[in-house]
Motif scaffolding. Sequence first.
Motif, PDB file in Angstrom:
ATOM      1  N   ARG A 207       1.996 -17.128  -9.398  1.00 20.19           N
ATOM      2  CA  ARG A 207       1.676 -18.404 -10.139  1.00 20.19           C
ATOM      3  C   ARG A 207       0.371 -17.773 -11.108  1.00 20.19           C
ATOM      4  NH1 ARG A 207       5.152 -21.275 -12.378  1.00 20.19           N
ATOM      5  NH2 ARG A 207       6.642 -21.920 -10.806  1.00 20.19           N
ATOM      6  N   SER A 208      -0.213 -16.818 -10.844  1.00 21.23           N
ATOM      7  CA  SER A 208      -1.443 -16.401 -11.731  1.00 21.23           C
ATOM      8  C   SER A 208      -1.521 -15.029 -12.057  1.00 21.23           C
ATOM      9  CB  SER A 208      -2.757 -16.648 -10.785  1.00 21.23           C
ATOM     10  OG  SER A 208      -2.743 -15.912  -9.515  1.00 21.23           O
ATOM     11  N   ALA A 209      -0.354 -14.226 -11.639  1.00 22.85           N
ATOM     12  CA  ALA A 209      -0.456 -12.739 -11.874  1.00 22.85           C
ATOM     13  C   ALA A 209       0.065 -12.745 -13.588  1.00 22.85           C
ATOM     14  CB  ALA A 209       0.543 -12.034 -11.198  1.00 22.85           C
ATOM     15  N   VAL A 210      -0.562 -11.727 -14.009  1.00 18.92           N
ATOM     16  CA  VAL A 210      -0.305 -11.609 -15.409  1.00 18.92           C
ATOM     17  C   VAL A 210       0.465  -9.825 -15.395  1.00 18.92           C
ATOM     18  CG1 VAL A 210      -1.743 -12.985 -16.596  1.00 18.92           C
ATOM     19  CG2 VAL A 210      -2.449 -10.759 -16.226  1.00 18.92           C
ATOM     20  N   PHE A 211       1.072  -9.837 -16.572  1.00 14.21           N
ATOM     21  CA  PHE A 211       1.792  -8.537 -16.899  1.00 14.21           C
ATOM     22  C   PHE A 211       1.389  -8.193 -18.250  1.00 14.21           C
ATOM     23  CE2 PHE A 211       5.295  -5.556 -17.993  1.00 14.21           C
ATOM     24  CZ  PHE A 211       5.475  -4.872 -16.877  1.00 14.21           C
ATOM     25  N   HIS A 212       1.111  -7.025 -18.606  1.00 11.80           N
ATOM     26  CA  HIS A 212       0.718  -6.252 -19.782  1.00 11.80           C
ATOM     27  C   HIS A 212       2.117  -5.718 -20.326  1.00 11.80           C
ATOM     28  CE1 HIS A 212      -2.174  -5.165 -22.888  1.00 11.80           C
ATOM     29  NE2 HIS A 212      -1.561  -3.907 -22.838  1.00 11.80           N
ATOM     30  N   ILE A 213       2.275  -6.178 -21.553  1.00 10.12           N
ATOM     31  CA  ILE A 213       3.549  -5.800 -22.322  1.00 10.12           C
ATOM     32  C   ILE A 213       3.216  -5.184 -23.667  1.00 10.12           C
ATOM     33  CG2 ILE A 213       4.463  -7.867 -23.318  1.00 10.12           C
ATOM     34  CD1 ILE A 213       6.881  -7.530 -21.366  1.00 10.12           C
ATOM     35  N   GLU A 214       3.734  -4.012 -23.761  1.00  9.30           N
ATOM     36  CA  GLU A 214       3.693  -3.389 -25.050  1.00  9.30           C
ATOM     37  C   GLU A 214       4.687  -3.906 -26.090  1.00  9.30           C
ATOM     38  OE1 GLU A 214       1.201  -0.683 -26.002  1.00  9.30           O
ATOM     39  OE2 GLU A 214       0.567  -0.663 -23.872  1.00  9.30           O
ATOM     40  N   LEU A 215       4.388  -4.444 -27.345  1.00 10.03           N
ATOM     41  CA  LEU A 215       5.367  -4.660 -28.194  1.00 10.03           C
ATOM     42  C   LEU A 215       5.379  -3.933 -29.528  1.00 10.03           C
ATOM     43  CD1 LEU A 215       4.473  -8.385 -27.779  1.00 10.03           C
ATOM     44  CD2 LEU A 215       6.395  -7.467 -26.942  1.00 10.03           C
ATOM     45  N   PRO A 216       6.503  -3.809 -30.281  1.00 10.54           N
ATOM     46  CA  PRO A 216       6.703  -3.199 -31.361  1.00 10.54           C
ATOM     47  C   PRO A 216       5.482  -3.338 -32.318  1.00 10.54           C
ATOM     48  CG  PRO A 216       8.820  -4.246 -31.043  1.00 10.54           C
ATOM     49  CD  PRO A 216       7.646  -4.563 -30.088  1.00 10.54           C
ATOM     50  N   GLY A 217       5.384  -2.427 -33.259  1.00 11.32           N
ATOM     51  CA  GLY A 217       4.127  -2.394 -34.278  1.00 11.32           C
ATOM     52  C   GLY A 217       2.793  -2.277 -33.647  1.00 11.32           C
ATOM     53  N   GLY A 218       2.647  -1.741 -32.470  1.00  9.95           N
ATOM     54  CA  GLY A 218       1.267  -1.584 -31.841  1.00  9.95           C
ATOM     55  C   GLY A 218       0.546  -2.620 -31.318  1.00  9.95           C
ATOM     56  N   LYS A 219       1.507  -3.618 -31.260  1.00  7.93           N
ATOM     57  CA  LYS A 219       0.811  -4.968 -30.625  1.00  7.93           C
ATOM     58  C   LYS A 219       1.051  -4.870 -28.827  1.00  7.93           C
ATOM     59  CE  LYS A 219       3.289  -7.224 -33.525  1.00  7.93           C
ATOM     60  NZ  LYS A 219       3.936  -8.124 -34.469  1.00  7.93           N
ATOM     61  N   SER A 220       0.430  -5.756 -28.537  1.00  7.96           N
ATOM     62  CA  SER A 220       0.637  -5.831 -27.036  1.00  7.96           C
ATOM     63  C   SER A 220       0.152  -7.212 -26.513  1.00  7.96           C
ATOM     64  CB  SER A 220      -0.143  -4.945 -26.169  1.00  7.96           C
ATOM     65  OG  SER A 220      -1.591  -4.981 -26.272  1.00  7.96           O
ATOM     66  N   GLU A 221       0.627  -7.724 -25.458  1.00 13.58           N
ATOM     67  CA  GLU A 221       0.264  -8.936 -24.829  1.00 13.58           C
ATOM     68  C   GLU A 221       0.058  -9.274 -23.379  1.00 13.58           C
ATOM     69  OE1 GLU A 221       2.871 -12.817 -25.364  1.00 13.58           O
ATOM     70  OE2 GLU A 221       3.356 -11.616 -27.228  1.00 13.58           O
TER      71      GLU A 221
ATOM     72  N   TRP B   4      12.404  -4.892 -28.327  1.00 15.49           N
ATOM     73  CA  TRP B   4      12.571  -3.722 -28.963  1.00 15.49           C
ATOM     74  C   TRP B   4      13.898  -3.541 -29.622  1.00 15.49           C
ATOM     75  CZ3 TRP B   4       8.820  -0.432 -29.792  1.00 15.49           C
ATOM     76  CH2 TRP B   4       7.545  -0.592 -28.908  1.00 15.49           C
ATOM     77  N   ALA B   5      14.792  -4.718 -29.655  1.00 17.42           N
ATOM     78  CA  ALA B   5      16.248  -4.508 -30.029  1.00 17.42           C
ATOM     79  C   ALA B   5      16.176  -4.264 -31.676  1.00 17.42           C
ATOM     80  CB  ALA B   5      16.775  -5.989 -29.792  1.00 17.42           C
ATOM     81  N   GLY B   6      16.917  -3.313 -31.981  1.00 17.29           N
ATOM     82  CA  GLY B   6      17.057  -2.648 -33.248  1.00 17.29           C
ATOM     83  C   GLY B   6      15.863  -2.012 -33.571  1.00 17.29           C
ATOM     84  N   VAL B   7      14.886  -1.997 -33.069  1.00 22.29           N
ATOM     85  CA  VAL B   7      13.473  -1.105 -33.530  1.00 22.29           C
ATOM     86  C   VAL B   7      13.865   0.236 -33.388  1.00 22.29           C
ATOM     87  CG1 VAL B   7      10.887  -0.723 -33.048  1.00 22.29           C
ATOM     88  CG2 VAL B   7      12.189  -3.017 -32.495  1.00 22.29           C
ATOM     89  N   PRO B   8      13.635   0.878 -34.540  1.00 24.40           N
ATOM     90  CA  PRO B   8      13.918   2.333 -34.592  1.00 24.40           C
ATOM     91  C   PRO B   8      12.753   3.528 -33.681  1.00 24.40           C
ATOM     92  CG  PRO B   8      13.107   1.758 -36.639  1.00 24.40           C
ATOM     93  CD  PRO B   8      13.146   0.549 -35.913  1.00 24.40           C
ATOM     94  N   VAL B   9      13.080   3.638 -32.611  1.00 25.52           N
ATOM     95  CA  VAL B   9      12.242   4.483 -31.813  1.00 25.52           C
ATOM     96  C   VAL B   9      13.001   5.717 -31.386  1.00 25.52           C
ATOM     97  CG1 VAL B   9      10.968   2.447 -30.787  1.00 25.52           C
ATOM     98  CG2 VAL B   9      12.760   3.445 -29.549  1.00 25.52           C
ATOM     99  N   ASP B  10      12.165   6.759 -30.974  1.00 26.80           N
ATOM    100  CA  ASP B  10      13.131   8.057 -30.472  1.00 26.80           C
ATOM    101  C   ASP B  10      13.196   7.875 -29.051  1.00 26.80           C
ATOM    102  OD1 ASP B  10      10.552   8.681 -29.496  1.00 26.80           O
ATOM    103  OD2 ASP B  10       9.868  10.109 -30.878  1.00 26.80           O
ATOM    104  N   PRO B  11      13.820   9.091 -28.302  1.00 30.65           N
ATOM    105  CA  PRO B  11      14.049   8.609 -27.016  1.00 30.65           C
ATOM    106  C   PRO B  11      12.727   8.927 -25.978  1.00 30.65           C
ATOM    107  CG  PRO B  11      15.494  10.197 -27.917  1.00 30.65           C
ATOM    108  CD  PRO B  11      14.693   9.971 -28.953  1.00 30.65           C
ATOM    109  N   GLN B  12      11.681   9.222 -26.785  1.00 35.40           N
ATOM    110  CA  GLN B  12      10.222   9.066 -26.061  1.00 35.40           C
ATOM    111  C   GLN B  12       9.781   7.799 -26.490  1.00 35.40           C
ATOM    112  OE1 GLN B  12      11.272  12.131 -27.959  1.00 35.40           O
ATOM    113  NE2 GLN B  12      12.088  12.772 -26.155  1.00 35.40           N
ATOM    114  N   GLY B  13      10.276   6.966 -27.108  1.00 34.70           N
ATOM    115  CA  GLY B  13       9.664   5.576 -27.180  1.00 34.70           C
ATOM    116  C   GLY B  13       8.836   5.262 -28.293  1.00 34.70           C
ATOM    117  N   ASN B  14       8.634   6.433 -29.204  1.00 34.69           N
ATOM    118  CA  ASN B  14       7.609   6.547 -30.542  1.00 34.69           C
ATOM    119  C   ASN B  14       8.521   5.919 -31.763  1.00 34.69           C
ATOM    120  OD1 ASN B  14       5.944   8.069 -29.233  1.00 34.69           O
ATOM    121  ND2 ASN B  14       7.190   9.658 -29.396  1.00 34.69           N
TER     122      ASN B  14
END
Length: 471
Positions: free
Chosen positions: A332-346, A400-410
């Motif tokens: 109920r209180s834990a948070v998870f840090h998530i990286e999003l496209p465009g250098g954003k994170s949440e 990340w759907a449809g986002v152009p990234v290479d197999p390393q995730g860049n």
Amino acid sequence: MSAIDYAEKIPNNVNLQNDRTLQRALEHWQPHFLQWWHEMGPSDFESADVYLRTAVSVDAQGWAHYGAVHMPDYRWGIFLADPVAERKIGFGDAMGQPVWQQVPGEYRSTLRRLIVTQGDTEPASVEQQRMLGHTCPSLYDLRNLFQVNVEEGRHLWAMVYLLHAYFGRDGREEAEELLARHSGDADKPRILTTFNEPMTDWLSFFCFTYFTDRDGKYQLKSFAESAFDPLSRTCRFMLTEEAHHMFVGETGISRVIKRTLEVMKELGTDDPKRIRAHGAIDLPTVQRYLTFWCSSSLDLFGSEISSNSAANFASGMKGRPDETQYEDHVLRSAVFHIELPGGKSEDVPLLNALNEVMRESYLKDCDIGVKRWNRMIERAGHAFRITLPSSRFRRSIGPWAGVPVDPQGNLIPRETYERLLPQWIPSAEDKAFVQSLMKKVVAPGKMAAWIAPPDRGINNLPVEYEYVKLH
Ligand SMILES: [Fe+2]
Ligand SMILES: [Fe+2]
């Protein structure tokens, strides 16, 4: 121990004979299943004697009983792991309360959807693998293919039992629909994309059993935690069978790599052209197949941020695989840090990021085989290393759907992505080459030239044993 009664029309350890209505409903479904098996199951091997394991009880001694079987006569049955006395809900808002023996009304439609989605994958994979028997690299492999197929058929039975026993008329209708959708069908495809991908070669089969059956393992593990006890017991038993499917994948890929390394040594080259000319599969091609099937399977875990997965966890319907390994079961209180496209994170509530938690532990599990394969390559003195694609690569679900990234995730420019994609996943040329190797080898003990023999046979029998007697 729960013995299974094989005198029954439908072998089972759920006391089917004491519930005539349910028994009749399932006996009505049974010929539809057999018809489906006949039309959509392994093509042309119905008269073969196949050395298969069949469950005769769900305990350690009985679940793997070996003998020669005609596949249409395989005894598909309904087997649940033994109940755990006074089992309590292990996570979510109702943690510590008794598990459910019936479906609570408010969760009925969600649970039905979860069971149908799982159930749909089981016959789908049989359909995908339907033609592979015609190009088997050995009788040993042919037998393993059929073992996987009959067990996926049994997994369908497992889900259909739950639908019939706990979801009334809706459940019976869903059970019919599970036989009406077909892999790759333009009008009525299977529910999940990976299960509509064509599978016409054995390298794909090994990748599928390594990556996609492993997704199955993670789904089953999360259902094994479920507060809905019949689902938990069903999935716990399915997991014992599932382990063999991943074994087929891991050893299959190992044997392909082993053979390739032998050819590389023999020719003293790592030139893909020369390796191919010698009838083996060069390592970059193996990598492209692995990248394709791994990335395809990543979507099966769903979106990174999901309110459905949060609700399924909070309610107790679906836990995390191996829930007891975690300290916090309520989240109920834990948070998870998530990286999003465009250098954003949440930072999002962990409860909403459980798909991603599962995907991460899945990738770690996938990496175990990769390490083993890389040790083989390293020991043979080559610099090539197999890698898994990033969980952002080639996604069609989530941020990340449809986002152009290479197999390393860049993140890379879209035109670069489109230009390089054919180098990352199998090209038309790769597929044509792999297809050209697919020739049936059925002399006992003989292997196709692109794959090494296994270290040992099935159930302590020699590799040369005639695992499938073709008539
Ligand atoms: Fe399965
Ligand atoms: Fe499986």
